[in-house]
Design a protein around this motif. Structure first.
Motif, PDB file in Angstrom:
ATOM      1  N   ILE A 203       0.853  -1.195   0.000  1.00  0.00           N
ATOM      2  CA  ILE A 203       0.000   0.000   0.000  1.00  0.00           C
ATOM      3  C   ILE A 203       0.891   1.247   0.000  1.00  0.00           C
ATOM      4  CG2 ILE A 203      -1.694   1.352   1.310  1.00  0.00           C
ATOM      5  CD1 ILE A 203      -2.739  -1.330   2.404  1.00  0.00           C
ATOM      6  N   LYS A 204       1.926   1.219   0.806  1.00  0.00           N
ATOM      7  CA  LYS A 204       2.769   2.403   0.941  1.00  0.00           C
ATOM      8  C   LYS A 204       3.486   2.776  -0.352  1.00  0.00           C
ATOM      9  CE  LYS A 204       3.281   3.007   5.807  1.00  0.00           C
ATOM     10  NZ  LYS A 204       3.822   2.300   6.945  1.00  0.00           N
TER      11      LYS A 204
ATOM     12  N   LYS B  80       2.138   2.933  -3.186  1.00  0.00           N
ATOM     13  CA  LYS B  80       1.251   3.786  -3.959  1.00  0.00           C
ATOM     14  C   LYS B  80       1.464   5.237  -3.523  1.00  0.00           C
ATOM     15  CE  LYS B  80      -3.477   4.435  -4.805  1.00  0.00           C
ATOM     16  NZ  LYS B  80      -4.798   4.245  -4.244  1.00  0.00           N
ATOM     17  N   ARG B  81       1.519   6.130  -4.493  1.00  0.00           N
ATOM     18  CA  ARG B  81       1.755   7.517  -4.129  1.00  0.00           C
ATOM     19  C   ARG B  81       0.449   8.245  -3.876  1.00  0.00           C
ATOM     20  NH1 ARG B  81       6.742   9.471  -4.346  1.00  0.00           N
ATOM     21  NH2 ARG B  81       5.994  11.609  -4.402  1.00  0.00           N
ATOM     22  N   MET B  82       0.500   9.159  -2.937  1.00  0.00           N
ATOM     23  CA  MET B  82      -0.634  10.018  -2.660  1.00  0.00           C
ATOM     24  C   MET B  82      -0.903  10.851  -3.910  1.00  0.00           C
ATOM     25  SD  MET B  82      -2.139  11.082   0.392  1.00  0.00           S
ATOM     26  CE  MET B  82      -3.056  12.500   0.917  1.00  0.00           C
ATOM     27  N   ARG B  83      -2.157  10.956  -4.287  1.00  0.00           N
ATOM     28  CA  ARG B  83      -2.491  11.734  -5.480  1.00  0.00           C
ATOM     29  C   ARG B  83      -2.786  13.187  -5.098  1.00  0.00           C
ATOM     30  NH1 ARG B  83      -7.287   8.683  -7.562  1.00  0.00           N
ATOM     31  NH2 ARG B  83      -6.921   7.444  -5.703  1.00  0.00           N
ATOM     32  N   LEU B  84      -1.993  14.092  -5.606  1.00  0.00           N
ATOM     33  CA  LEU B  84      -2.215  15.503  -5.315  1.00  0.00           C
ATOM     34  C   LEU B  84      -2.535  16.234  -6.611  1.00  0.00           C
ATOM     35  CD1 LEU B  84       0.688  16.278  -2.807  1.00  0.00           C
ATOM     36  CD2 LEU B  84      -1.595  15.429  -2.306  1.00  0.00           C
ATOM     37  N   SER B  85      -3.676  16.925  -6.633  1.00  0.00           N
ATOM     38  CA  SER B  85      -4.066  17.621  -7.858  1.00  0.00           C
ATOM     39  C   SER B  85      -3.558  19.062  -7.878  1.00  0.00           C
ATOM     40  CB  SER B  85      -5.589  17.592  -8.000  1.00  0.00           C
ATOM     41  OG  SER B  85      -6.168  18.136  -6.840  1.00  0.00           O
ATOM     42  N   LEU B  86      -2.844  19.453  -6.819  1.00  0.00           N
ATOM     43  CA  LEU B  86      -2.279  20.812  -6.748  1.00  0.00           C
ATOM     44  C   LEU B  86      -0.823  20.691  -6.300  1.00  0.00           C
ATOM     45  CD1 LEU B  86      -5.163  22.589  -4.790  1.00  0.00           C
ATOM     46  CD2 LEU B  86      -4.629  22.931  -7.200  1.00  0.00           C
ATOM     47  N   PRO B  87       0.012  21.689  -6.590  1.00  0.00           N
ATOM     48  CA  PRO B  87       1.399  21.607  -6.134  1.00  0.00           C
ATOM     49  C   PRO B  87       1.470  21.542  -4.600  1.00  0.00           C
ATOM     50  CG  PRO B  87       1.095  23.451  -7.643  1.00  0.00           C
ATOM     51  CD  PRO B  87      -0.259  22.917  -7.337  1.00  0.00           C
ATOM     52  N   PRO B  88       2.430  20.802  -4.070  1.00  0.00           N
ATOM     53  CA  PRO B  88       2.502  20.625  -2.617  1.00  0.00           C
ATOM     54  C   PRO B  88       2.982  21.861  -1.848  1.00  0.00           C
ATOM     55  CG  PRO B  88       4.308  19.465  -3.693  1.00  0.00           C
ATOM     56  CD  PRO B  88       3.416  19.973  -4.786  1.00  0.00           C
TER      57      PRO B  88
ATOM     58  N   GLU C 256       3.342  25.178   0.110  1.00  0.00           N
ATOM     59  CA  GLU C 256       2.375  26.025   0.812  1.00  0.00           C
ATOM     60  C   GLU C 256       2.987  27.387   1.095  1.00  0.00           C
ATOM     61  OE1 GLU C 256      -0.595  24.942   1.168  1.00  0.00           O
ATOM     62  OE2 GLU C 256      -0.523  22.758   1.440  1.00  0.00           O
TER      63      GLU C 256
ATOM     64  N   PRO D 138     -10.780  23.820  -6.955  1.00  0.00           N
ATOM     65  CA  PRO D 138      -9.425  24.377  -6.787  1.00  0.00           C
ATOM     66  C   PRO D 138      -8.544  24.229  -8.022  1.00  0.00           C
ATOM     67  CG  PRO D 138      -9.804  22.572  -5.224  1.00  0.00           C
ATOM     68  CD  PRO D 138     -11.092  22.781  -5.952  1.00  0.00           C
ATOM     69  N   GLU D 139      -8.724  23.164  -8.780  1.00  0.00           N
ATOM     70  CA  GLU D 139      -7.865  22.979  -9.956  1.00  0.00           C
ATOM     71  C   GLU D 139      -8.173  24.052 -10.999  1.00  0.00           C
ATOM     72  OE1 GLU D 139      -9.806  20.580  -8.669  1.00  0.00           O
ATOM     73  OE2 GLU D 139      -8.333  19.322  -7.640  1.00  0.00           O
TER      74      GLU D 139
ATOM     75  N   MET E  39       2.925  20.764   2.815  1.00  0.00           N
ATOM     76  CA  MET E  39       2.732  19.325   2.714  1.00  0.00           C
ATOM     77  C   MET E  39       3.485  18.593   3.823  1.00  0.00           C
ATOM     78  SD  MET E  39       3.158  16.768  -0.491  1.00  0.00           S
ATOM     79  CE  MET E  39       4.889  16.471  -0.392  1.00  0.00           C
TER      80      MET E  39
ATOM     81  N   GLN F 221      -5.871   7.362  -0.528  1.00  0.00           N
ATOM     82  CA  GLN F 221      -4.774   8.300  -0.836  1.00  0.00           C
ATOM     83  C   GLN F 221      -5.141   9.306  -1.942  1.00  0.00           C
ATOM     84  OE1 GLN F 221      -2.366   4.677  -1.323  1.00  0.00           O
ATOM     85  NE2 GLN F 221      -0.707   5.875  -0.441  1.00  0.00           N
ATOM     86  N   CYS F 222      -6.389   9.755  -1.930  1.00  0.00           N
ATOM     87  CA  CYS F 222      -6.844  10.644  -2.999  1.00  0.00           C
ATOM     88  C   CYS F 222      -6.390  12.084  -2.782  1.00  0.00           C
ATOM     89  CB  CYS F 222      -8.358  10.591  -3.111  1.00  0.00           C
ATOM     90  SG  CYS F 222      -9.175  11.258  -1.663  1.00  0.00           S
TER      91      CYS F 222
ATOM     92  N   TRP G 120      -6.497  16.720   2.265  1.00  0.00           N
ATOM     93  CA  TRP G 120      -5.349  17.643   2.246  1.00  0.00           C
ATOM     94  C   TRP G 120      -5.701  18.912   1.469  1.00  0.00           C
ATOM     95  CZ3 TRP G 120      -2.759  19.107  -2.317  1.00  0.00           C
ATOM     96  CH2 TRP G 120      -1.624  19.907  -2.119  1.00  0.00           C
TER      97      TRP G 120
ATOM     98  N   GLU H 248       3.241   8.867   2.187  1.00  0.00           N
ATOM     99  CA  GLU H 248       2.161   8.819   1.198  1.00  0.00           C
ATOM    100  C   GLU H 248       0.759   8.708   1.806  1.00  0.00           C
ATOM    101  OE1 GLU H 248       2.900   9.615  -1.833  1.00  0.00           O
ATOM    102  OE2 GLU H 248       5.048   9.584  -1.411  1.00  0.00           O
ATOM    103  N   TYR H 249       0.617   9.052   3.085  1.00  0.00           N
ATOM    104  CA  TYR H 249      -0.714   9.066   3.701  1.00  0.00           C
ATOM    105  C   TYR H 249      -0.964  10.410   4.391  1.00  0.00           C
ATOM    106  CZ  TYR H 249      -1.951   4.249   2.831  1.00  0.00           C
ATOM    107  OH  TYR H 249      -2.313   3.099   2.209  1.00  0.00           O
TER     108      TYR H 249
END
Ligand SMILES: Cc1ncc(C[n+]2csc(CCOP(=O)(O)OP(=O)(O)O)c2C)c(N)n1
Ligand code: SF4
Ligand code: SF4
Ligand code: SF4
Ligand SMILES: [Mg+2]
Lengths: 306, 99
Positions: free
Chosen positions: A7-8, A10-18, A20, A193-194, B1, B50-51, B55, B68-69
């Motif tokens: 599971i780990k 798999k990458r977290m899906r981010l639709s915006l740049p990280p 902040e 937001p996108e 992040m 993880q969508c 966040w 990744e969480y």
């Protein structure tokens, strides 16, 4: 354990740049839409940005001297001067050889639709090289929920009490700005937001006056649940109360989201305490007005470039 | 992040410590807004896909990502409930804070 590892991967899906540029510890109410607008806009603008912020919720949210919750410079200006202060900052930066910094005026609806409109109109007419963002929470929130010309028909505020709720429509600031024939104008919404990010990013690369009007729910002033902020933003678009569109050079209209099944405005109104007093008759009047405005917008798009 | 570290409070001993112009000297990260919270979001990571939606929609930038969480930063989370409301798998629950 093995499953855990898989599971780990798999990458977290981010639709915006990280990255902040708006940090925790700020002073906004729970579920405030205005903070999301700032968070997304700054992701698009990046660190070479300076803001001019007039009196509004955001001048409080940011925190008192000597602190700030943003990691970019802010100039706190007088209420009616957001646009012209930003234009002055930009001109000053250019004088000292800085051509890179994006200067953004960041004002509420009161500071834009009402008190700041002459400065904004002047800047737009001269096509001064700034981005103007209006985050619209549809009243003077910072001073305790007084009506503005952005307050929609039917709404309760402290100056339009239930028995005398607002009986004038929301001013069409976007049409006013389009009439100035500025290079770029867009409406945006914190629930998309996108789309908001894309519009600010696009504005950043255009020269001249760019105007972005962002819909930002305000749980405190609208008497809504803080957890409904995103839901309200989506409904505002699905009911066509706050359509998402762009106008280039005051001549080319492009609607970004056309709901296949327009939802009834009632679905939007009933989630908000500020509309609780409205009877069926008032609600159908609002529906008619929204339909008319939407039809007009579709026409604009159809016949553009104008 | 990434997880944010608290920043110090700024203490002016006299006006001589003050900057000549009123510019900001630090972030608001000394202000632990977690104290505002009545209800706390708790993530059940087993159901998390993880969508990144929680966040994305946090108005307080109080969710960071680790391995990744999503992780909630209770130092700053104000308990607005937006993350729980918008999570597509409903794996965030809001539980009453004990006083
Ligand atoms: C010239 C002047 N008039 C009045 C005020 C008081 N005032 C400060 S903030 C504010 C309301 C701002 O409303 P809006 O621009 O909609 O921003 P919001 O607070 O809703 O985010 C008012 C009336 C002021 N600071 N300066
Ligand atoms: S009053 Fe409204 S706009 Fe102002 S900080 Fe609170 S929720 Fe945000
Ligand atoms: S409850 Fe609100 S403040 Fe807390 S993590 Fe969720 S979205 Fe952020
Ligand atoms: S919204 Fe829910 S499923 Fe998506 S990352 Fe957050 S906790 Fe996981
Ligand atoms: Mg306002």
């Amino acid at each position: 354990m093995k499953a855990d590892k898989e599971i780990k991967k798999k990458r977290m899906r981010l639709s915006l740049p990280p990255e902040e540029y708006m940090h925790s510890g700020h002073l906004a109410c729970q579920g405030c839409g205005a903070t999301l607008a700032m968070r997304y806009a700054l992701k698009a603008l990046g660190p070479r940005t300076a803001l001019s912020i007039p009196a509004c919720c955001w001048s409080v949210i940011d925190g008192p001297f000597p602190y700030s919750s943003l990691s970019i410079p802010i100039f706190h200006c007088a209420f009616e001067t957001a646009a012209v202060s930003a234009a002055g900052l930009k001109a000053g930066l250019e004088m000292v050889g800085d051509k890179e910094t994006t200067v953004v005026a960041w004002a509420g609806d009161g500071g834009t639709f009402d008190i700041g409109i002459q400065a904004l109109s002047g800047v737009a007419e001269r096509n001064d090289n700034i981005i103007y963002v209006c985050y619209d929470n549809e009243a003077y929130m910072n001073t305790g929920i007084q009506r503005s010309s952005a307050t929609p028909y039917g709404a309760w505020t402290t100056t339009t009490p239930v028995k005398h709720y607002k009986n004038r429509p929301k001013k069409d600031i976007d049409a006013i700005m389009a009439a100035h024939r500025i290079p770029y104008l867009a409406t945006a919404n914190i629930s998309y937001p996108e789309d908001l990010y894309r519009k600010v990013r696009k504005a950043k690369d255009i020269k001249g006056t760019r105007f972005i009007h962002i819909y930002t729910p305000c749980p405190t002033g609208w008497k809504t649940r803080p957890e409904d902020t995103i839901k309200l933003g989506k409904l505002a678009v699905q009911t066509c109360i706050f359509p998402l569109y762009e106008v280039e050079d005051g001549s080319t209209w492009k609607i970004n989201i056309k709901p296949r099944d327009k939802k009834p405005v009632k679905d939007y109104l009933r989630l908000q305490g500020r509309f609780r007093h409205l009877n069926e008759e008032a609600i159908s009047f609002i529906q008619e007005e929204v339909d008319k405005k939407w039809a007009r917008l579709l026409k604009y798009e159809e016949v553009s470039p104008l | 992040m990434k997880k944010q570290e608290p920043t110090p409070k700024i203490d002016f001993k006299s006006e001589k410590d003050m900057p000549l112009a009123p510019y900001s000297l630090g972030l608001m990260l000394h202000n632990f807004t977690g104290a505002w919270r009545n209800i706390r979001p708790e993530i059940n990571l087993k159901e998390c896909i993880q969508c990144g939606i929680c966040w994305k929609f946090c108005p307080d930038t109080a969710i960071y990502i680790e391995n990744e969480y999503p992780v909630i930063d209770y130092t700053y989370c104000k308990g607005c409930g937006l993350c729980a409301e918008e999570c597509p798998t409903k794996c965030i629950t809001m539980v009453e804070e004990e006083k």
